[in-house]
Design a protein around this motif. Sequence first.
Motif, PDB file in Angstrom:
ATOM      1  N   THR A  73       0.732  -1.282   0.061  1.00  0.00           N
ATOM      2  CA  THR A  73      -0.112  -0.026   0.070  1.00  0.00           C
ATOM      3  C   THR A  73       0.825   1.208   0.099  1.00  0.00           C
ATOM      4  N   VAL A  90       1.450   5.340  -2.577  1.00  0.00           N
ATOM      5  CA  VAL A  90       1.368   5.979  -3.638  1.00  0.00           C
ATOM      6  C   VAL A  90       2.369   5.798  -4.660  1.00  0.00           C
ATOM      7  N   GLN A 147      -2.807   5.888  -6.217  1.00  0.00           N
ATOM      8  CA  GLN A 147      -2.840   5.171  -4.981  1.00  0.00           C
ATOM      9  C   GLN A 147      -3.258   3.757  -5.267  1.00  0.00           C
ATOM     10  N   THR A 194      -4.148   0.614  -2.958  1.00  0.00           N
ATOM     11  CA  THR A 194      -4.412   0.083  -1.276  1.00  0.00           C
ATOM     12  C   THR A 194      -4.687  -1.236  -1.360  1.00  0.00           C
TER      13      THR A 194
END
Length: 124
Positions: free
Chosen positions: A91, A93, A119, A121
Amino acid sequence: VQLQASGGGLVQAGDSLRLSCVVSGRTLINRYSIGWFRQAPGKGRDFVAAIKWSGNSETYADSVKGRFTISVDKAKNTVYLQMNSLKPEDTAVYYCATSSVSGISILTAAYAHWGQGTQVTVSS
């Protein structure tokens, strides 16, 4: 040089994602390299993978070796990062960037132009 990263999202552990980085504004030559870096909240920007624009040389961080694959499609001016077996610790950016230094550098200072980030996640 402009770079546009895309392809991020929210996935579960074990899933896959493919990030894209479209390069525009300059015709890259083979000695350029494109790198992917990532930055988790509260942490520095870490090297993930990089490839020569020629496509004949690539390198990976140990943490992603065997799970991530970087590739280049020169006809589309695009570099991809295929991410398999994703883990929660992936996780972050994710940023793409270009470097004109010889060889492939894992250092952020070697990369002059950066995209805006996408991003990723990964939930457990």
